[in-house]
Every structure is written in C-alpha cells, then in structure tokens.
Design an enzyme around this catalytic site. Structure first.
Site, short mmCIF file in Angstrom:
data_model
loop_
_atom_site.label_atom_id
_atom_site.label_comp_id
_atom_site.label_asym_id
_atom_site.label_seq_id
_atom_site.Cartn_x
_atom_site.Cartn_y
_atom_site.Cartn_z
N ILE A 478 0.83 -1.20 0.00
CA ILE A 478 0.00 0.00 0.00
C ILE A 478 0.87 1.26 0.00
CG2 ILE A 478 -1.92 -1.24 1.02
CD1 ILE A 478 -1.36 0.00 3.69
N THR A 480 3.93 1.08 1.44
CA THR A 480 4.72 1.00 2.66
C THR A 480 6.11 0.42 2.45
OG1 THR A 480 3.56 -1.07 2.95
CG2 THR A 480 2.77 0.79 4.23
N ILE A 642 14.06 -3.66 12.70
CA ILE A 642 13.74 -2.82 11.54
C ILE A 642 14.33 -3.49 10.30
CG2 ILE A 642 14.01 -0.54 10.49
CD1 ILE A 642 12.14 -0.70 13.00
N LYS A 713 7.85 -5.96 14.36
CA LYS A 713 6.57 -5.58 14.97
C LYS A 713 5.70 -4.68 14.09
CE LYS A 713 7.70 -5.50 19.93
NZ LYS A 713 7.78 -4.52 21.04
N VAL A 715 5.63 -0.99 11.38
CA VAL A 715 5.92 0.44 11.55
C VAL A 715 4.92 1.37 10.84
CG1 VAL A 715 8.39 0.15 11.94
CG2 VAL A 715 7.54 0.38 9.59
N GLY A 716 3.87 0.82 10.24
CA GLY A 716 2.97 1.66 9.43
C GLY A 716 2.18 2.66 10.23
N GLU A 717 1.87 2.35 11.48
CA GLU A 717 0.94 3.19 12.23
C GLU A 717 1.53 3.87 13.46
OE1 GLU A 717 -1.64 -0.21 11.72
OE2 GLU A 717 -3.31 1.12 11.30
MO1 MOS Z 1 -4.74 0.45 8.18
S1 MOS Z 1 -6.13 1.80 8.94
O1 MOS Z 1 -5.18 -0.98 8.97
O2 MOS Z 1 -4.87 0.44 6.55
#
Ligand code: MOS
Length: 750
Positions: A478, A480, A642, A713, A715-717
């Site tokens: 997406i 990322t 990472i 773990k 790191v996107g959010e």
């Molecule tokens: Mo995220 S809000 O789980 O794309």
C-alpha cells in the site's frame, strides 16, 4: 522458539540494511499501473450519481435526458438493475463491522448523503459525467441526524463486537471512588474532527470481461482476496470466475481495506452489458464513504501530589452509521500504557446518518491517545512534574489490561534517546517562557502505542535453475515498502542479490494473504516468505550434498550459509557449491514451495506485543496571527527489528505528517441540516503541504522481540499515534492555551 533469519540463512544481510524501493523505478516512470488505468478494447465508463439527501427514500428517477445523450449506453438504478443477492451476508467482506453492509442500487432506501443512486454508462468518461448531471432524482426526505453531540446521551454499547477489536476490559478497583478522593484531579473532555483519508489515488475499479466469460477486476484495495470474497458473495460467482488484481496502490491509509461501492457497480454493469467497465470516483465522491469518525471523550485522572495515578477513567462516544456498528479501540490504550489500581474504560456508539466510518491509520489509537496524552500533560502541569518524569512514575512493564508482561517494551529508551536528540533537558516548563522574535516557542511530548499484530498468511517461492527467485502472495503493497522488504527477506534466505529476486503481490492467483492493514504485513507476509525460502534452501542443500564429490557431502544444514549465489560451509568459503550447479546436478528446472505462517500461540499466551513511540515537538506560534508552525519533530520508535531503515523511516515520516494534519489541518465539516460533508475538496479540506513540514527526525530504538521469527513488529501506524497530542501539548507550552478539540485552527488560539 523461532530462530532469527540472519543466523541460519544467508549472510548477505539485506535485511536490516537501508535499501531503496524495488518498485521505485516503475512508479516514477509511470510503468506502474493503478486500478483506474487498466483498459480493454470494449471498455465502458461508469459515472456515479450520488444521493443529495442523507435520509429518506427515492420516489422517482428520470433518466430520459441522460439516456438521450449520444454515447450513453444505459443508466442503471435500483429500479432496472439486474438481479443481485438481497441477503446482507452475501455482501460481507473480510474486515467489515457487524451490521447490514451497504447494498448499492438495491432499493429506494437512502442511508447517507452521496449514496450511489444511479450509474451512468457511456462510451467515454466525459459523456458519462455530463449525462449524470441530467439524471433527475426525486426523494421523500426525512430529517437526518449527523450531530454526535445530540446523540451522546443515548449512546449505546454495541451488541455485537467487531472481529479483531478488543472491547473495553471490565473495570478494576473502584475508579469513581478513587477519583473522588484523589488530591489532584484532572477531568476534561477532548474531541477530534471527522477526517477523510484522501489518498492521492481516488477509488477506482476496472472490470474486464475475458474471452472465456470470466472476469478480471482491477480494484483499488489493500488486499485483493477481500474484493474477490465480496464479488463472489454479492454476485454468486465462483472464485475461479473472478480474478482480482491490484499491483500498486496510490495510498490506502485504511480507505482501501473494504471493497467500496465502485467495485460493485463496475461488476454489476459488466455483467449487465457483457462489456468491460471502469468506474472512477471523483475527489468529491471520496467523501461518500469511509472516514475516521469523530469521538467525544472524557478522561478523568486522579493522582497523588507526587504524580502517581490513583484513578483513571476514559470514556468515548463515537459515531457509526445507521446500518453498521463500526467499532474502534479508543480507550483500552489508557489502561495498557499506565499503572493504576482503579481503572474504568468505557466505549459507546452513536448512530449517525452518514456512510459507515472506517479504519484510518492507527484507528482508535489516534483518537484515544490524543485524549489520554493531553490529559497526562495537564496532570504534569497540575503536579509540577516534567511530562517524561510523570510517565516514568506511572510506567508499567506488564500490560495491566491483560495481566501479562510485554514481549518487549523499549519505551523508556525512546524517552531517553528522543529527549537527548531533541534537547528536552533545556526546556523551561513555564508556559510562554520561550520566544523567538514575534513567535512564541513551545516544546511538547507524548507517548504512543500500537498493537504489534500478525495474521495467518501464506506465500509462494519459486527458485529456478538459473538462480533466480520469485516470491509473492496476494496481499497489497500500500506504498509502505512491502515489495522491498519481501525481496530483502527472499534474497537473504538464499544468499542472492536483490536483482535476482522478483516479488509479486496483489493478485488472487498468488498465494492467499490477508489485506495489508494494522501494521501486520511485515510480520505476516515476511514470515511466510521466509519460511517458503528456507524450505527451498533446505531442498537445494540436499541436491548440493548429493552431487558427485560434493564438498558439502558430510556437512549439516545448520553449518552452511547461503551467500553470493552459493552454498558454503560457514567460515570456509572454499568448500561450497553454486545454487545453479546444485539445481542442474539434481535435474531440477524449478523448486516451488508454498508455506503458511501464523502467530505463535505459545508466545501469545505468555506475552503482549506492542510497538511504542516517544514523540517530541517544537512549535512556533505567531501571537498576532495565531498561526502555528511545527518546526521540529523527533519521533523515537521501538518496533522490534527494523527490516529496512530507509523504508521504515519513510513510514514514520509519512505518519508524522498525517499527525500534523490531524493536529492542525484536517477536518471534514458536516452541515447537520443536510447531513452532508461540506468541504469535499483539497482546497477546503487541508492536508499538510510541503510548506507545513519542517525538520522531521526519526530514531529507531533497538528492541529484541520473539513474537515472530523475524523479530518484526510493524511500523505503518506507530508514527502517527502520539503526534497530535505532542503538538497540542507544545501549543499549550508556547501559548498557555489548552486546545482540547482538534484541529488547532487559528480561531481557537486568538
Ligand atoms: Mo490500516 S487503517 O489498517 O490500513
């Protein structure tokens, strides 16, 4: 428990090293195609007509003028659509909340403003769009309710809980009594605005009718398996009749987790006309579905004079739609982050006449942490404690909600390293004490937390005799960096250069994997890819050992390394065999493996797994104009291993920018009389632009975690969760004004 990939497998160590995106060249040269760019010789264009009322029924639709426009093929409405399933269950997708999903063009019932009421089909987009303006819809309108404040008194506990979302825990201790007795008390209401995701790429679906009568649907989605499930359910198709693809996504942020109505409409029209159909939504239409819903929150903190929490209450009322019970975890974070003997966490819903809200980057945590981390800052002021010190006084090494230790929690190191990099020690705690010219300067900080999740996922790997590796599954990248990290993992597992590894994603013909969301993709798909490649490595090793006069004849698998396209005895590069030679000697053109990976249930029984953030912010506030600039951010992140510091840093930078958007800019405004979002364009819905962004700094704090073999773990959010609170806290420090409703616009400071 699982081994780390780098020890047993290859030694090339792409994993852990900064690597540029493997999909970068395709994206910057325009070779990467998005859902609305695929085409067919017989392509028809659909344009959606949206409801102008938010509640009521359609009494008539006059399509004559639209159908008379040359080039228009048909106008589909609820009155003339082909037969579709009426059962709500047929429309379920993999991540939707409980309730009755939207059934586009199903009947005359209007549930929200902008709901699709007709689809104009024409030979080109402009004709469809023009003709759509001629469709006349009449309604019996009812008064909509979109004002959450009016509904707070009647808010309800959702009867059916949403899968994957933890409801609030049972209270422990007696928070009400303890709060009443506490020497220091902070009780405040916090709220943040409705926000829309606004990815750069608008939602689009292109459904191609193949020569054999099957369909290929290119859909803007964060995981094609979800769209396929939806289409097979709603249209009674078999999975082999509809392949869904989405190799690239122009931003998701959660807006692409659930299939949206343009996919349904494109398929409906393709089935009806027997031609390929594309439906692209406009920027304005992007306000007619999923959004981060406003939450009205109250936090009550009772503490001793030395800052130790004696009572903690966090209550949230959040908006959902009339037809589904959307749910987030807003309040549990407060109980997880801090040690306190008397805790009460409550969460209720209010039914609004809007489209169902949806997950938007760190759903629940963004709203909830703004409240608790603002309240902790207010408590720091009340107790005269430094904000970091207050958080250390109430620090916990085990999760009070689940009563289990964290698998790892390096938040203390985040405080230390972040504070050092930022220069926090030089902060004068007094509000309005720092100034630079006509600007007040403020320094604020906050903690952040997000779940470290893993989902069952499979992956396929194919090694060819020419030494090339292909890996992949159906999840989406997406934006990322998933293509890149999976390529790194595959390359390391077999000791290949990244150029010899091809990663394929976003195709239901690939191994099944969940949607990309919840920051779980690196752990889930990464582990599956690693397992598949390790399996291949073991097979090639057997071939190498069976070769005539093999230098590996008496060597165990544990003693070899895969490096430079070869299998070598660890520490003795002279004893080795090339992968190509081993494959040829064994007579194999390819070795193909599909593996499944899932969360480690033994680990999950013993430990809780979260990522953490300590974020430090400097703001400068023009006293005369009320203008706020975020001049400096240091975000210290503990997120396990990472995999790629370059793409991971980009995730934190992007999330920080979104946090600045939440804090200062983003607000979807409702006109409650019409039940309609008003500012449906990027001129009036502000997202941060380059001029709003200054110095952003990211620190990754080392953390060993055994939740999965990669030690990753996600790191996107985590980069967004505490950012808005840190900004609001910095604004208070600069100005002495506490703003408790986001965004912090100029009018709130003057
Ligand atoms: Mo995220 S809000 O789980 O794309």
């Amino acid at each position: 428990m699982a081994t780390q990939i780098s020890t047993a497998a290859g030694t090339d160590r792409h994993v852990g090293s900064p690597r540029s995106r493997v999909d970068g060249p395709a994206k910057v040269t325009g070779l990467a195609k998005y859902a609305g760019e695929f085409t067919a010789a017989d392509l028809v264009h659909g344009y959606v007509v949206g409801s102008t009322i938010a509640r009521g029924t359609i009494t008539g639709i006059d399509c004559a003028a639209a159908e008379a426009v040359p080039g228009v093929l048909k106008v589909l409405t609820h009155a003339n659509r082909p037969d579709v399933s009426g059962k709500a269950d047929s429309y379920r997708d993999m991540v939707g909340p409980p309730g009755t999903p939207l059934r586009p063009l199903y009947d005359a019932n209007i549930l929200f403003s902008g709901q699709p009421v007709a689809l104009v089909l024409a030979e080109d987009f402009e004709t469809a769009r023009y003709a759509a303006s001629l469709v006349k819809v009449t309604y019996a309108a009812e008064t909509p309710e979109t004002d959450i404040d009016a509904l707070v008194p009647t808010a309800y506990d959702p009867p059916t809980k949403r899968d994957g979302i933890k409801p609030p825990p049972e209270p422990w201790g007696d928070a009400d009594a303890a709060f009443g007795k506490a020497p220091i008390r902070v009780e405040r209401q916090y709220r943040m605005a409705n926000e829309h995701h606004n990815p750069m790429e608008p939602h689009a679906s292109t459904v191609i009718v193949e020569a054999d009568g099957t369909y290929t649907a290119y859909d803007k989605i964060q995981g094609v398996a979800n769209s396929q499930q939806y289409l097979t359910g709603a249209f009674g198709l078999k999975p082999e009749q509809v392949r869904v693809m989405n190799p690239y996504l122009g931003g998701g942020f959660g807006a692409g987790l659930r299939p949206q109505y343009q996919l349904f409409l494109a398929m409906l029209a393709a089935k009806d006309l027997g031609r390929s159909v594309r439906v692209v939504l406009t920027r304005e239409q992007m306000w007619s579905f999923t959004y981060r819903p406003e939450a009205v929150q109250t936090v009550s903190l009772g503490a001793s004079p030395d800052g130790a929490l004696q009572a903690l209450r966090h209550d949230a009322v959040q908006g959902t739609s009339r037809y589904e019970d959307y749910q987030e975890n807003i309040v549990n974070w407060s109980g997880t982050l801090y040690k306190c003997d008397n805790v009460k966490l409550t969460y209720r819903l209010a039914k609004l006449d809007t489209a169902t809200p949806g997950d938007m980057r760190a759903p629940g945590a963004v709203s909830g942490l703004f409240a608790i981390e603002s309240a902790m800052d207010e408590l720091a002021v009340e107790t005269g404690k430094d904000p970091i010190e207050l958080r250390l006084i109430n620090y916990t090494d085990s999760d009070p909600v689940e009563g289990k230790p964290y698998g790892s929690k390096a938040l203390k190191s985040c405080f230390e390293q972040g504070a050092a990099r930022f220069g926090w020690a030089k902060r004068d705690p007094k509000p309005r004490s720092m100034r630079e010219g006509r600007e007040l300067v403020g320094w604020g900080m906050a903690s952040g937390i997000w779940e470290a999740l893993m989902m069952p996922s499979s992956a396929r790997a194919v090694l060819s005799a020419d030494g090339k590796l292909e890996i992949g599954n159906s999840t989406g990248d997406i934006g990322t960096g998933t293509y890149t990290i999976l390529t790194q993992i595959g390359a390391d597992a077999l000791g290949l250069p990244m150029e010899d590894v091809t990663t394929k994603l976003g195709d239901t013909n690939l191994a099944e994997a969940p949607v990309a969301g919840g920051s779980w993709t690196a752990a889930s798909s990464g582990t599956a890819v690693m397992k598949a490649c390790r399996n291949i490595a073991a097979q090639v090793f057997v071939l190498a050992r069976q070769m005539e006069n093999s230098p590996l004849a008496n060597v165990d698998f544990e003693r070899v390394v895969f490096t430079g396209g070869r299998i070598e005895v660890a520490g003795d590069p002279s004893r080795g065999v090339s992968i190509k030679d081993a494959m040829r000697a064994g007579g194999f053109e390819t070795i193909e493996v599909t593996e499944k990976a899932g969360p480690d249930s033994d680990f999950a029984k013993q430990f809780e797994c979260y990522t953490h953030q300590a974020v430090f912010v400097e703001v400068k506030v023009d006293e005369d104009l009320g203008q706020v600039r975020v001049t400096r951010v240091v975000s210290a992140i503990a997120a396990g291993k990472i995999l790629n510091p370059k793409t991971a840093r980009s995730q934190i930078i992007g999330a920080t920018v979104m946090g600045i958007g939440s804090a200062l800019h983003e607000e979807s405004m409702l006109d409650h009389r019409l039940g309609r979002f008003m500012n449906r364009n990027l001129g009036e819905y502000h997202v941060p632009a380059n001029a709003d962004i200054h110095d952003l700094d990211v620190i990754f704090v080392d953390e060993e975690d055994k939740a999965n073999p990669l030690g990753v773990k996600g790191v996107g959010e985590i980069g967004i969760v505490g950012t808005a609170a840190a900004i609001a806290n910095a604004v208070f420090h600069a100005t002495g004004k506490r703003v408790r409703d986001l965004p912090i616009t100029i009018d709130k400071l003057l």
